[in-house]
Write a protein that holds these residues in place. Structure first.
Motif, PDB file in Angstrom:
ATOM      1  N   THR A  54      39.419  47.360  43.018  1.00 20.48           N
ATOM      2  CA  THR A  54      38.170  47.486  43.777  1.00 20.48           C
ATOM      3  C   THR A  54      36.946  47.096  42.959  1.00 20.48           C
ATOM      4  OG1 THR A  54      38.002  49.829  43.181  1.00 20.48           O
ATOM      5  CG2 THR A  54      39.107  49.296  45.273  1.00 20.48           C
ATOM      6  N   ASP A  55      37.063  47.107  41.647  1.00 20.64           N
ATOM      7  CA  ASP A  55      35.951  46.760  40.756  1.00 20.64           C
ATOM      8  C   ASP A  55      36.194  45.362  40.176  1.00 20.64           C
ATOM      9  OD1 ASP A  55      33.972  46.518  38.859  1.00 20.64           O
ATOM     10  OD2 ASP A  55      34.547  48.297  37.712  1.00 20.64           O
ATOM     11  N   CYS A  56      35.541  44.375  40.728  1.00 23.08           N
ATOM     12  CA  CYS A  56      35.757  42.986  40.299  1.00 23.08           C
ATOM     13  C   CYS A  56      35.296  42.723  38.867  1.00 23.08           C
ATOM     14  CB  CYS A  56      35.084  42.018  41.271  1.00 23.08           C
ATOM     15  SG  CYS A  56      36.076  41.741  42.754  1.00 23.08           S
ATOM     16  N   GLU A  57      34.538  43.638  38.297  1.00 21.20           N
ATOM     17  CA  GLU A  57      34.153  43.495  36.894  1.00 21.20           C
ATOM     18  C   GLU A  57      35.363  43.608  35.980  1.00 21.20           C
ATOM     19  OE1 GLU A  57      31.098  42.649  35.610  1.00 21.20           O
ATOM     20  OE2 GLU A  57      30.623  42.309  37.732  1.00 21.20           O
ATOM     21  N   LYS A  58      36.417  44.260  36.458  1.00 26.25           N
ATOM     22  CA  LYS A  58      37.644  44.417  35.671  1.00 26.25           C
ATOM     23  C   LYS A  58      38.567  43.202  35.793  1.00 26.25           C
ATOM     24  CE  LYS A  58      37.728  49.445  36.138  1.00 26.25           C
ATOM     25  NZ  LYS A  58      38.487  50.585  36.694  1.00 26.25           N
ATOM     26  N   VAL A  59      38.249  42.307  36.712  1.00 25.86           N
ATOM     27  CA  VAL A  59      39.123  41.170  37.000  1.00 25.86           C
ATOM     28  C   VAL A  59      38.689  39.960  36.192  1.00 25.86           C
ATOM     29  CG1 VAL A  59      39.991  39.620  38.799  1.00 25.86           C
ATOM     30  CG2 VAL A  59      39.460  42.007  39.355  1.00 25.86           C
ATOM     31  N   THR A  60      39.558  39.513  35.299  1.00 25.88           N
ATOM     32  CA  THR A  60      39.316  38.276  34.559  1.00 25.88           C
ATOM     33  C   THR A  60      40.628  37.506  34.453  1.00 25.88           C
ATOM     34  OG1 THR A  60      39.708  39.277  32.397  1.00 25.88           O
ATOM     35  CG2 THR A  60      37.419  39.228  33.171  1.00 25.88           C
ATOM     36  N   PHE A  61      40.487  36.236  34.193  1.00 27.92           N
ATOM     37  CA  PHE A  61      41.625  35.360  33.975  1.00 27.92           C
ATOM     38  C   PHE A  61      41.857  35.315  32.468  1.00 27.92           C
ATOM     39  CE2 PHE A  61      43.318  31.080  33.143  1.00 27.92           C
ATOM     40  CZ  PHE A  61      44.489  31.172  33.866  1.00 27.92           C
TER      41      PHE A  61
END
Length: 148
Positions: A54-61
């Motif tokens: 839910t927190d896109c700040e945690k999403v990285t490639f």
């Protein structure tokens, strides 16, 4: 032959060594395009967060995870891929991630009728994580090119 759904959840790992043992969920095995199969695996294999974070700040490639997946995929292919297929692996990753994001968004807009959900807005969160991964891939595109 390709698996056509090689996400992390469909890989059986050894409980002691934590090494991959085999792919599961074989109902999708059929002729296919290796860059798409690789790309679908990368959506989960190189993400730093869960598919429905839910927190896109945690999403990285993650480039290190991507490079490890790329190395393993090429080793597993044992020289069966053409130079053109190898050159298209990064595009397969980007395209399959974008496609899944669009599919999650479409399902959300249609009332969550295709993908199983456990909570309201889960497919929208899935869409957002996939689009965030694509955006991060674009920023890291030069480093995604496989080495010959």
């Amino acid at each position: 032959m390709t698996h056509n759904d090689p996400k992390l959840a469909n890989i059986l790992f050894d409980g002691t060594t934590h090494e991959a043992v085999c792919l599961c969920d074989l109902d999708t095995v059929m002729p296919g395009f290796a860059p798409f199969d690789f790309g679908d695996a990368i959506r989960s294999g190189a993400s730093t967060a869960s598919e429905d974070e839910t927190d896109c700040e945690k999403v990285t490639f993650s480039l290190p995870l991507y490079q490890a997946c790329l190395k393993g995929f090429l080793q597993g292919a044992k020289g069966r891929l053409t130079e053109e297929e190898i050159s298209l692996l990064p595009m397969g990753a980007k395209l399959m991630t974008l496609e899944c994001g669009m599919r999650f968004l479409a399902d959300y807009l249609e009332g969550d009728i295709y993908f199983k959900t456990e909570r309201e807005g889960q497919n929208l969160d899935r869409c957002r994580t996939q689009f965030k991964l694509v955006s991060d891939m674009e920023r890291k595109w030069e480093k995604m090119t496989p080495q010959a």
